[in-house]
Motif scaffolding. Sequence first.
Motif, PDB file in Angstrom:
ATOM      1  N   GLY A 241     -38.094  45.759  50.912  1.00 47.44           N
ATOM      2  CA  GLY A 241     -36.946  45.310  51.777  1.00 47.44           C
ATOM      3  C   GLY A 241     -35.725  44.822  51.314  1.00 47.44           C
ATOM      4  N   HIS A 242     -34.774  44.990  52.243  1.00 50.63           N
ATOM      5  CA  HIS A 242     -33.406  44.642  52.243  1.00 50.63           C
ATOM      6  C   HIS A 242     -32.783  44.458  53.287  1.00 50.63           C
ATOM      7  N   PHE A 243     -31.606  43.813  53.594  1.00 46.66           N
ATOM      8  CA  PHE A 243     -30.875  43.274  54.641  1.00 46.66           C
ATOM      9  C   PHE A 243     -30.253  44.908  55.184  1.00 46.66           C
ATOM     10  N   LYS A 244     -30.222  44.952  56.460  1.00 50.09           N
ATOM     11  CA  LYS A 244     -29.672  46.017  57.059  1.00 50.09           C
ATOM     12  C   LYS A 244     -28.042  46.580  56.444  1.00 50.09           C
ATOM     13  N   ASN A 245     -27.979  47.662  56.032  1.00 50.89           N
ATOM     14  CA  ASN A 245     -26.618  47.895  55.711  1.00 50.89           C
ATOM     15  C   ASN A 245     -26.403  47.671  54.465  1.00 50.89           C
ATOM     16  N   ALA A 246     -27.336  46.842  53.474  1.00 49.73           N
ATOM     17  CA  ALA A 246     -26.981  46.457  52.422  1.00 49.73           C
ATOM     18  C   ALA A 246     -26.643  47.629  51.254  1.00 49.73           C
ATOM     19  N   LEU A 247     -25.869  47.434  50.148  1.00 54.76           N
ATOM     20  CA  LEU A 247     -25.471  48.023  49.058  1.00 54.76           C
ATOM     21  C   LEU A 247     -26.671  47.760  48.100  1.00 54.76           C
ATOM     22  N   THR A 248     -27.333  48.581  47.719  1.00 53.30           N
ATOM     23  CA  THR A 248     -28.323  48.381  46.458  1.00 53.30           C
ATOM     24  C   THR A 248     -28.047  49.044  45.154  1.00 53.30           C
ATOM     25  N   LEU A 249     -28.359  48.481  44.085  1.00 57.07           N
ATOM     26  CA  LEU A 249     -28.130  49.201  42.891  1.00 57.07           C
ATOM     27  C   LEU A 249     -29.242  49.508  42.105  1.00 57.07           C
ATOM     28  N   ASP A 250     -29.180  50.769  41.520  1.00 56.01           N
ATOM     29  CA  ASP A 250     -30.253  51.295  40.629  1.00 56.01           C
ATOM     30  C   ASP A 250     -30.331  50.621  39.488  1.00 56.01           C
ATOM     31  N   ILE A 251     -31.153  49.367  39.525  1.00 57.93           N
ATOM     32  CA  ILE A 251     -31.400  48.974  38.322  1.00 57.93           C
ATOM     33  C   ILE A 251     -32.855  48.376  38.280  1.00 57.93           C
ATOM     34  N   ASP A 252     -33.431  48.564  37.140  1.00 56.49           N
ATOM     35  CA  ASP A 252     -34.884  48.365  37.090  1.00 56.49           C
ATOM     36  C   ASP A 252     -35.070  46.629  36.493  1.00 56.49           C
ATOM     37  N   ASN A 253     -33.935  46.045  36.042  1.00 57.30           N
ATOM     38  CA  ASN A 253     -34.135  44.734  35.632  1.00 57.30           C
ATOM     39  C   ASN A 253     -32.632  44.073  35.792  1.00 57.30           C
ATOM     40  N   PHE A 254     -32.647  42.708  36.278  1.00 58.06           N
ATOM     41  CA  PHE A 254     -31.305  42.012  36.283  1.00 58.06           C
ATOM     42  C   PHE A 254     -30.365  42.044  35.200  1.00 58.06           C
ATOM     43  N   ARG A 255     -31.044  42.052  34.155  1.00 56.90           N
ATOM     44  CA  ARG A 255     -30.107  42.289  32.833  1.00 56.90           C
ATOM     45  C   ARG A 255     -29.123  43.571  32.933  1.00 56.90           C
ATOM     46  N   ASP A 256     -29.485  44.618  33.990  1.00 59.40           N
ATOM     47  CA  ASP A 256     -28.778  45.724  33.919  1.00 59.40           C
ATOM     48  C   ASP A 256     -27.612  45.811  34.984  1.00 59.40           C
ATOM     49  N   PHE A 257     -27.549  44.313  35.682  1.00 56.68           N
ATOM     50  CA  PHE A 257     -26.582  44.119  36.881  1.00 56.68           C
ATOM     51  C   PHE A 257     -25.240  44.376  36.085  1.00 56.68           C
ATOM     52  N   PRO A 258     -24.741  43.697  35.026  1.00 58.49           N
ATOM     53  CA  PRO A 258     -23.565  43.915  34.761  1.00 58.49           C
ATOM     54  C   PRO A 258     -22.891  45.134  34.419  1.00 58.49           C
ATOM     55  N   GLU A 259     -23.628  46.181  33.915  1.00 57.18           N
ATOM     56  CA  GLU A 259     -23.091  47.323  33.850  1.00 57.18           C
ATOM     57  C   GLU A 259     -22.971  48.164  34.966  1.00 57.18           C
ATOM     58  N   LYS A 260     -23.723  47.850  36.333  1.00 63.49           N
ATOM     59  CA  LYS A 260     -23.749  48.475  37.142  1.00 63.49           C
ATOM     60  C   LYS A 260     -22.306  47.924  38.116  1.00 63.49           C
ATOM     61  N   VAL A 261     -21.970  46.939  37.937  1.00 72.69           N
ATOM     62  CA  VAL A 261     -20.772  46.309  38.593  1.00 72.69           C
ATOM     63  C   VAL A 261     -19.626  47.055  38.286  1.00 72.69           C
ATOM     64  N   LYS A 262     -19.551  48.158  37.277  1.00 66.17           N
ATOM     65  CA  LYS A 262     -18.542  48.918  36.921  1.00 66.17           C
ATOM     66  C   LYS A 262     -18.266  50.122  38.303  1.00 66.17           C
ATOM     67  N   GLU A 263     -19.380  50.206  38.662  1.00 65.62           N
ATOM     68  CA  GLU A 263     -19.564  51.237  40.027  1.00 65.62           C
ATOM     69  C   GLU A 263     -18.992  50.544  41.315  1.00 65.62           C
ATOM     70  N   LEU A 264     -18.478  49.328  41.342  1.00 64.77           N
ATOM     71  CA  LEU A 264     -18.088  48.446  42.525  1.00 64.77           C
ATOM     72  C   LEU A 264     -16.757  48.410  42.562  1.00 64.77           C
ATOM     73  N   GLU A 265     -15.770  48.766  41.518  1.00 65.21           N
ATOM     74  CA  GLU A 265     -14.571  48.502  41.432  1.00 65.21           C
ATOM     75  C   GLU A 265     -13.884  48.828  42.762  1.00 65.21           C
ATOM     76  N   HIS A 266     -14.128  49.674  43.566  1.00 70.50           N
ATOM     77  CA  HIS A 266     -13.421  49.959  45.065  1.00 70.50           C
ATOM     78  C   HIS A 266     -13.813  49.070  45.992  1.00 70.50           C
ATOM     79  N   LEU A 267     -14.397  48.125  45.620  1.00 74.67           N
ATOM     80  CA  LEU A 267     -15.108  47.145  46.692  1.00 74.67           C
ATOM     81  C   LEU A 267     -14.206  45.604  46.373  1.00 74.67           C
ATOM     82  N   LYS A 268     -13.250  45.764  45.546  1.00 76.05           N
ATOM     83  CA  LYS A 268     -12.574  44.212  45.218  1.00 76.05           C
ATOM     84  C   LYS A 268     -11.543  43.684  46.347  1.00 76.05           C
TER      85      LYS A 268
END
Length: 331
Positions: free
Chosen positions: A144-171
């Motif tokens: 489940g997720h919010f309509k139109n939400a951006l989801t990240l391909d992570i198996d654990n929250f500790r992977d979140f910092p690495e994935k933020v590199k993919e979000l630079e265009h959203l600053k």
Amino acid sequence: MEENKEYNILLYYCYAKIENAEAYREEHHLFCVENNIRGRIIISDEGLNGTVSGLKDDCEKYMAFIQGDPRFAKTEFKIDKHDKHAFTKIHVRYKPEIVHSSLRHLDPNVRTGKHLEPEEFKALKDQEDVVILDVRSNYEHELGHFKNALTLDIDNFRDFPEKVKELEHLKNKKVLTYCTGGIKCEKASAFLLEQGFEDVYQLHGGIIKYGMEAGGEDFEGKCYVFDNRIAVDVNKVNPSVVSKCHVCGTPSDRMVNCANSTCNIHVAICEDCGWELEGACSPECKEHPEKRPYDGTGYYQKNTNGYNPYKGLYRESNKETKTVHEPATNS
């Protein structure tokens, strides 16, 4: 019937400095044991994080116990009614963080994203310059997720910092973060700010509070929870099913853990496939020697490794410290 739901399930967290956290763990655990509170609680130098269940009166005592401590007076509880305990045991653990994030240097009490109450989040989420960011793991947002939400391909929250590199265009966007109860967003939004994102928000109280206070509108599917319910309904306005059975591909929001304990993946499996594969996610897992008995729920109590809830607990009585002895039968 609602009136027959004599139990409460509490979801909460509090970032607050705890001196000698391991000693406080002992005190906290003793209170739970004496008041029949069950669940999973993490005590850390940086605060508390818990999901517990108990009779309504016992939960009232537990909330008063926490909020009566000046360190945790600001703790907010998400309260859900239930017809029984949502856990079979109580575990109070000391860990380095209250949610494993690899972001120990960040203190949400110093800097974090702006908190949005559910109705504020609802009003802001569909604006053109807004990005809704799910900071949870794959198995959670696939259910489940919010309509139109951006989801990240992570198996654990500790992977979140690495994935933020993919979000630079959203600053240059407003970034609205959300998670189950709000705790991950405290660190996630703080990290986004540290990385140069300027307009960062978080859904206060998470998906659970949004469902309780804003009807859950536009949350698609169910919300994964960390108790024996596994998944709960959130949306009372425009509900839908977004997940599919891992085995046959039919729409299904029936979330289970694979019965093979060496696999244990969290996936949606429909009722028919669940019984056909005896709770396993594949024929291979069905035949695995470590497969657990399937009771139709897909929930399995974690291995406690001989954990004794009375070990190391002490109480003061007549100015003498006495050991609390475990009962003759300890399940």
